[in-house]
Write a protein that holds these residues in place. Structure first.
Motif, short mmCIF file in Angstrom:
data_model
loop_
_atom_site.label_atom_id
_atom_site.label_comp_id
_atom_site.label_asym_id
_atom_site.label_seq_id
_atom_site.Cartn_x
_atom_site.Cartn_y
_atom_site.Cartn_z
N UNK A 103 0.79 -1.15 0.06
CA UNK A 103 0.13 0.01 -0.09
C UNK A 103 0.88 1.33 -0.08
N UNK A 104 0.33 2.29 -0.73
CA UNK A 104 0.97 3.64 -0.54
C UNK A 104 -0.10 4.58 -0.34
N UNK A 105 0.36 5.75 0.56
CA UNK A 105 -0.27 6.74 0.93
C UNK A 105 0.35 8.01 1.04
N UNK A 106 -0.36 9.04 1.22
CA UNK A 106 0.39 10.29 1.38
C UNK A 106 1.05 10.28 2.67
N UNK A 107 2.43 10.57 2.62
CA UNK A 107 3.35 10.58 3.86
C UNK A 107 2.76 10.96 4.94
N UNK A 108 2.48 10.36 6.14
CA UNK A 108 1.91 11.00 7.27
C UNK A 108 2.86 12.04 8.18
#
Length: 243
Positions: A103-108
């Motif tokens: 999974x990839x997401x906007x960097x927290x």
């Protein structure tokens, strides 16, 4: 001569020094510039390895937003299925993670920008490409998204204090690296000019980011040019095994 498919996902991230190192190591590079309308092959038949570079697109972009990523995902899927020697860098690594079930997401914690270090994990001690690297090799970072989950069955090889999943291997021959090793100082200067948000998130201003990057590039070459040579050897060894 062994042949690599090199996917330039966006003109702002060419193969640059990595391409030169791979050619010096005896590989033939077939570069395809997909952002400029270049086509990708339907299959990886005839190729002995794959390199996928970065770009300002997001791995979370859909087909309507970034149609050029459809073909990039397809060649990464084929490389995974065949365990074809692969180097996927930054956006390439994020796409590899997603294709492989991660999974990839906007960097927290926001963008990770500039000349930084990553730290090898214990598993790197038995990896043919990562084992000879320094414990904390110099790298160049310029990303806003993060790999939040690794692909299924992946081995974590390097981390940073900000984002854990910096380098990984899937199978025996497929590698993803969140960071950059291919850049020249001029490329980083252009990124620092373009990426106002990323630079603003850094503790340094644009000029300092560029100066630190300039100073780091010789150290990056010292660590990663031999790495490119080891990847070339992996390509040759894999071809011999397949034969």
């Amino acid at each position: 001569m062994k042949r690599l498919l090199v996917v330039v996902v966006h003109e702002t991230d060419p193969s640059a020094r990595l391409g030169a190192w791979l050619r010096d190591a005896g590989l033939e590079l077939d570069e395809r510039h997909v952002d400029a309308g270049g086509s990708l092959p339907a299959t990886l038949d005839g190729f002995d390895g794959l390199v996928v570079l970065g770009g300002p697109q997001s791995a979370m972009d859909d087909k309507a937003t970034s149609p050029e990523l459809v073909g990039v995902r397809a060649v990464l899927r084929q490389a995974l299925d065949a365990d074809l020697p692969t180097l996927a860098i930054c956006l390439g690594a994020q796409l590899l993670a997603e294709v492989g079930g991660g999974k990839v997401r906007k960097g927290i914690d926001g963008p990770e920008v500039g000349a930084l270090l990553v730290a090898k994990r214990d598993a790197a001690d038995t990896d043919p490409l990562f084992r000879p690297l320094p414990l904390t090799p110099d790298v160049l970072q310029f990303h806003h998204d993060e790999i939040s989950e690794l692909p299924t069955g992946a081995t974590l090889l390097a981390s940073s204090p900000m984002y854990a999943n910096q380098a990984f291997r899937v199978g025996r021959h497929v590698y993803g690296m969140q960071f950059h090793i291919e850049t020249t100082p001029e490329i980083v200067h252009e990124w620092a000019e373009r990426d106002v948000v990323g630079v603003a998130a850094s503790p340094y201003d644009r000029e300092t980011i560029c100066l630190l990057s300039d100073a780091a590039h010789p150290h990056i070459e010292e660590a990663w040019r031999p790495f490119a040579g080891r990847f070339a050897e992996l390509v040759r060894a894999r071809t011999q095994q397949a034969a």
